[in-house]
Design a protein around this motif. Structure first.
Motif, PDB file in Angstrom:
ATOM      1  N   GLN A 101      -5.884  11.181  -3.572  1.00 60.99           N
ATOM      2  CA  GLN A 101      -6.760  10.155  -4.138  1.00 60.99           C
ATOM      3  C   GLN A 101      -6.766   8.894  -3.279  1.00 60.99           C
ATOM      4  N   LYS A 102      -5.612   8.516  -2.771  1.00 58.06           N
ATOM      5  CA  LYS A 102      -5.518   7.334  -1.917  1.00 58.06           C
ATOM      6  C   LYS A 102      -6.329   7.538  -0.640  1.00 58.06           C
ATOM      7  N   ARG A 103      -6.229   8.732  -0.085  1.00 60.34           N
ATOM      8  CA  ARG A 103      -6.978   9.049   1.142  1.00 60.34           C
ATOM      9  C   ARG A 103      -8.486   9.010   0.871  1.00 60.34           C
ATOM     10  N   LEU A 104      -8.907   9.556  -0.272  1.00 61.24           N
ATOM     11  CA  LEU A 104     -10.324   9.530  -0.632  1.00 61.24           C
ATOM     12  C   LEU A 104     -10.808   8.099  -0.840  1.00 61.24           C
ATOM     13  N   SER A 105      -9.999   7.303  -1.533  1.00 61.44           N
ATOM     14  CA  SER A 105     -10.372   5.909  -1.781  1.00 61.44           C
ATOM     15  C   SER A 105     -10.552   5.142  -0.475  1.00 61.44           C
ATOM     16  N   LYS A 119     -11.733   6.242   2.114  1.00 59.57           N
ATOM     17  CA  LYS A 119     -13.017   6.673   2.689  1.00 59.57           C
ATOM     18  C   LYS A 119     -14.192   6.243   1.808  1.00 59.57           C
ATOM     19  N   GLY A 120     -13.905   5.476   0.738  1.00 60.00           N
ATOM     20  CA  GLY A 120     -14.946   4.976  -0.137  1.00 60.00           C
ATOM     21  C   GLY A 120     -15.337   5.932  -1.256  1.00 60.00           C
ATOM     22  N   ILE A 121     -14.577   7.004  -1.446  1.00 59.28           N
ATOM     23  CA  ILE A 121     -14.862   7.978  -2.502  1.00 59.28           C
ATOM     24  C   ILE A 121     -14.028   7.617  -3.716  1.00 59.28           C
TER      25      ILE A 121
END
Length: 94
Positions: free
Chosen positions: A44-48, A50-52
């Protein structure tokens, strides 16, 4: 409890920062919960970053193989000591 090896294949290794882990679980659902509890926040942190913002699941974005066979093709898959689960990211391309 079964002692199973969970392998993260391809990009999962880079995204989650883990190649292989061993877990003590009884069912496929427990394996899923283990992966999501330990590595879901990293994902989730990685996605966040990237703006997701939409919550995503590692498991739902993976093809999961139990000893080389897709769990979706197995009837009531059981886990035994020494089993291997491989998580391969689902990708699209052409």
């Amino acid at each position: 409890m079964a002692r199973v090896t969970i392998n993260f294949i391809g990009p999962w290794r880079l995204v989650l920062g883990v190649r292989t882990l061993t877990a003590e679980v009884t069912t496929i659902d427990e394996a899923r919960d283990y992966v999501e509890a330990h590595y879901g926040p990293v994902y989730q942190k990685r996605l966040s970053s990237k703006g997701i913002k939409k919550k995503q699941s590692i498991w739902d974005n993976s093809a999961v193989l139990l000893n080389g066979r897709n769990i979706k093709q197995l009837e009531k898959p059981a886990l035994n000591d020494g089993d291997t689960l491989d998580l391969l990211p689902i990708v699209a391309g052409g």
